[in-house]
Design an enzyme around this catalytic site. Sequence first.
Site, short mmCIF file in Angstrom:
data_model
loop_
_atom_site.label_atom_id
_atom_site.label_comp_id
_atom_site.label_asym_id
_atom_site.label_seq_id
_atom_site.Cartn_x
_atom_site.Cartn_y
_atom_site.Cartn_z
N HIS A 97 0.84 -1.21 0.00
CA HIS A 97 0.00 0.00 0.00
C HIS A 97 0.87 1.26 0.00
O HIS A 97 0.62 2.20 -0.77
CB HIS A 97 -0.92 -0.01 1.23
CG HIS A 97 -1.72 1.25 1.39
ND1 HIS A 97 -2.95 1.41 0.80
CD2 HIS A 97 -1.46 2.40 2.05
CE1 HIS A 97 -3.42 2.62 1.11
NE2 HIS A 97 -2.52 3.23 1.86
N GLU A 98 1.88 1.29 0.86
CA GLU A 98 2.75 2.47 0.91
C GLU A 98 3.52 2.64 -0.39
O GLU A 98 3.75 3.77 -0.84
CB GLU A 98 3.70 2.37 2.10
CG GLU A 98 3.01 2.34 3.46
CD GLU A 98 2.04 3.49 3.66
OE1 GLU A 98 2.26 4.58 3.09
OE2 GLU A 98 1.04 3.30 4.39
N HIS A 101 1.57 4.52 -2.91
CA HIS A 101 1.67 5.98 -2.86
C HIS A 101 2.89 6.46 -3.64
O HIS A 101 2.84 7.49 -4.33
CB HIS A 101 1.76 6.45 -1.41
CG HIS A 101 0.48 6.34 -0.65
ND1 HIS A 101 -0.71 6.82 -1.16
CD2 HIS A 101 0.19 5.82 0.56
CE1 HIS A 101 -1.68 6.60 -0.27
NE2 HIS A 101 -1.16 5.98 0.76
#
Length: 225
Positions: A97-98, A101
């Site tokens: 998920h990170e 980004h």
Amino acid sequence: MFWDSYYFVLVMPAILVALLAQMRVKSAFANYSKVPAGMTGAQAARYILDRGGLTNVQVRRIPGQLTDNFDPTTGVVSLSAEVYDKATVAAVGVAAHECGHALQYAEGYFPIRLRMAIIPATQLGSQLSMPLLLLGIVLSIEPLVAAGILLFSLVTVFQLVTLPVEYNASSRAVATLTNSGMVSGEEERGVRRVLSAAALTYVAALLVSAMQLLRLILIARDRRR
């Protein structure tokens, strides 16, 4: 001002929803931290970043629990110890998920650039909204009350813009993990559950902010009557 009926009717239920969302994400993370995966969160992050051509983005360990983040100003994906070191479904999902980004910034994804652009205004609104509002109420200066509400609305706008950013990062994470074969079908379901629970915390944050904004608007309306 802080304990009016609107607070109990509007804000308190939203805060309870936010607390439940936090409990749910912690529960999902704890459950899937017991399910093994083929690599650690750090290894998954490095693989995803390199696969996306982001070899310059660093991955580092930071203290705390669920403190994971990507800082575009330094180009660093920071992962908590439970994510960085552990080879679990939860760790791989959060790490991916990170990295989502990081990929958003690299591709110029508009919502995340918009969120970054409004951060200074949001910080200003967060710091000055309540003082201006209180001063306006005490001195009966309506423009100050209106300015306080307007500044607080920037916080709500920020939370609103955050939603597509977070959901898109999770979608990227699941797609990357699945398409690369890094997770199996059962592991993918676990990743989805962890990230879905995390996404609800952002929905809850928007709800709290929106209810607080509505409360302030209603208080200002009642004063004018």
